[in-house]
Design a protein around this motif. Sequence first.
Motif, PDB file in Angstrom:
ATOM      1  N   GLN A 196       0.904  -1.168   0.097  1.00  4.97           N
ATOM      2  CA  GLN A 196      -0.092  -0.105   0.064  1.00  4.97           C
ATOM      3  C   GLN A 196       0.987   1.298   0.072  1.00  4.97           C
ATOM      4  OE1 GLN A 196      -3.522  -0.080   0.199  1.00  4.97           O
ATOM      5  NE2 GLN A 196      -3.575  -2.326   0.026  1.00  4.97           N
ATOM      6  N   SER A 313      -8.750   6.689   0.721  1.00  2.00           N
ATOM      7  CA  SER A 313      -8.355   6.159  -0.590  1.00  2.00           C
ATOM      8  C   SER A 313      -8.549   6.934  -1.807  1.00  2.00           C
ATOM      9  CB  SER A 313      -9.147   4.789  -0.615  1.00  2.00           C
ATOM     10  OG  SER A 313     -10.567   5.072  -0.878  1.00  2.00           O
ATOM     11  N   ASP A 318      -6.530   1.126  -6.483  1.00  2.00           N
ATOM     12  CA  ASP A 318      -7.027   0.403  -5.234  1.00  2.00           C
ATOM     13  C   ASP A 318      -6.094   0.320  -4.172  1.00  2.00           C
ATOM     14  OD1 ASP A 318      -5.100  -1.631  -5.989  1.00  2.00           O
ATOM     15  OD2 ASP A 318      -6.542  -2.842  -7.059  1.00  2.00           O
ATOM     16  N   ASN A 319      -4.834   0.745  -4.015  1.00  2.00           N
ATOM     17  CA  ASN A 319      -3.849   0.686  -3.083  1.00  2.00           C
ATOM     18  C   ASN A 319      -3.163   2.144  -2.677  1.00  2.00           C
ATOM     19  OD1 ASN A 319      -2.362   0.244  -5.327  1.00  2.00           O
ATOM     20  ND2 ASN A 319      -0.921  -0.983  -4.307  1.00  2.00           N
ATOM     21  N   HIS A 321      -3.392   5.851  -0.975  1.00  2.00           N
ATOM     22  CA  HIS A 321      -4.293   6.623  -0.082  1.00  2.00           C
ATOM     23  C   HIS A 321      -3.612   7.918   0.089  1.00  2.00           C
ATOM     24  CE1 HIS A 321      -5.635   2.416   0.686  1.00  2.00           C
ATOM     25  NE2 HIS A 321      -4.551   2.155   0.635  1.00  2.00           N
ATOM     26  N   GLN A 344      -8.531   2.885   9.262  1.00  2.00           N
ATOM     27  CA  GLN A 344      -9.200   2.115   7.961  1.00  2.00           C
ATOM     28  C   GLN A 344      -8.323   1.440   7.089  1.00  2.00           C
ATOM     29  OE1 GLN A 344     -11.311   5.511   5.485  1.00  2.00           O
ATOM     30  NE2 GLN A 344     -10.124   6.714   6.837  1.00  2.00           N
ATOM     31  N   LEU A 345      -6.833   1.638   7.181  1.00  2.00           N
ATOM     32  CA  LEU A 345      -5.775   0.708   6.614  1.00  2.00           C
ATOM     33  C   LEU A 345      -6.005  -0.399   7.200  1.00  2.00           C
ATOM     34  CD1 LEU A 345      -3.241   3.243   5.895  1.00  2.00           C
ATOM     35  CD2 LEU A 345      -4.534   2.254   4.191  1.00  2.00           C
TER      36      LEU A 345
END
Length: 366
Positions: A196, A313, A318-319, A321, A344-345
Motif C-alpha cells: 500500500q 483512499s 486500489d492501493n 491513499h 481504515q487501513l
Amino acid sequence: MSDFVVIGGGVIGLMTTLQLADAGHSVTLLERGDCGREASWAGGGIVSPLYPWRYSEPISRLSTWSEGFYPQLSLRLLEETGIDPEYRQRGLLYLRVDDEERAMAWARKVGKPLERVNADFVYTKEPNITPGVTDALWMPTLGSLRNPRLVRALRRRLGNMAKVSIHERCEVTGFRRRGPHIEAVETTSGAVAGDQAIVCGGAWAAGLLERVGVRLPVRPVKGQMILFKAPPERVRRVVLMDGRYVIPRADGRVLAGSTLEETGFDKSLSHAARESLWESAVKIIPTLADCEVEHHWAGLRPGSPDGVPFIGSVPGVDNLHVNAGHYRNGLVLAPAATRLLVDQLLGREPIVDPRPYALSDQWQAQ
C-alpha cells in the motif's frame, strides 16, 4: 517489499509511519528533503486551531481528539529518544475577540473551558501584555509544542525501529501501475515496492496525485514567522490578538506569526512581512521591542478549499491513499488525522466518521 510506503516525512508522514510500525507492519518512508523540515518545522506549535469556534465540525472532531493525545506522545518520545518536545499546557489569552458570544456558545456546546476574564486576571497571568487591556478570553487547557523538537524526536524514534526504513533526499517521480494497482513508487533513487502507498506530501500532495490522474485541490500557502531572543518569562503563555500570536518557549525565546500569502512554492522572505510581524508582536508584548530578532523564516502550508483535510483512499487506484490538505492545522490535527487513516487501513473501528474527509470521484481527471 514493505507493507506500506509512506510518501512525505512531515509530521503527518512521521506519525503515520509510527502508528503502522507500532501495529507490527513494515514501513518505508520516503522524503524529498530532510524529515520534518517543511511546514512541520516552520509552524508555531499551538495544539489548537487559533479560533476553534470558527471552524467546521469535521475539523473540531479531529482537533479535540488530537489535543488530548499530545501530552502522552510527548512523554513517550522523551523517554524513548531523550528529545523533549516541550509540551506546555499554560493556556491561551485571547485579546480583542469580536465574536465572543459565538466563542462562548461553542465552548458550552463542546464542554471546553473558556471564560471572560478581567484586567487583573490578564496582568497576573501575563504582566508584560500591552497596557490598557480591560478584558479577555481565557482558555486554560490550551497547550503548545516545540515542533522542531517534536519532528526530530519522531525521526529518531523511527530510525531505531527495525520495521522502518527511512529514505531522505529521495524524491518521488511517479508511480508504476498495472491497471488500478500501484506496483511500485518511482523515485530518484530507484523503485520502491510496497503493498500500500500513502501520500502525506503536504503542499506537494497535489503534484504527486496528478501522476495518477487525480486533481486534488491542495495548494501551497506561505507563512512567514520571526523569533525573538527574549529572557525567560518575558512571555509566559500563548497570546492571540487580531489574528496574530506570540508563543513562548521554555528557554525564553518567543515566536511571532504569521502571514498568509498565496505565492505558489516561493518561500522567499520579505522585509515587509518581517516588519509587520514585529509590529504585531510588539503591540501584544511591548517589551519585545528590546529583544533581538534572532531568526526569520517561511513555510508552505497545504491549503485546501475549506481547511478540511483529505483522508482516505484515492479514487481509481486500489492501493493508494492520501492524508493531506490540513492547511493551518497540520500539527493540531496530526494525531487524529493519522489515526483515522490507519484505522481504515488496518480494518479497525475509526475514531471518527471518515466520510467528511473522503476523496470524491469528482477529483479524478477527465
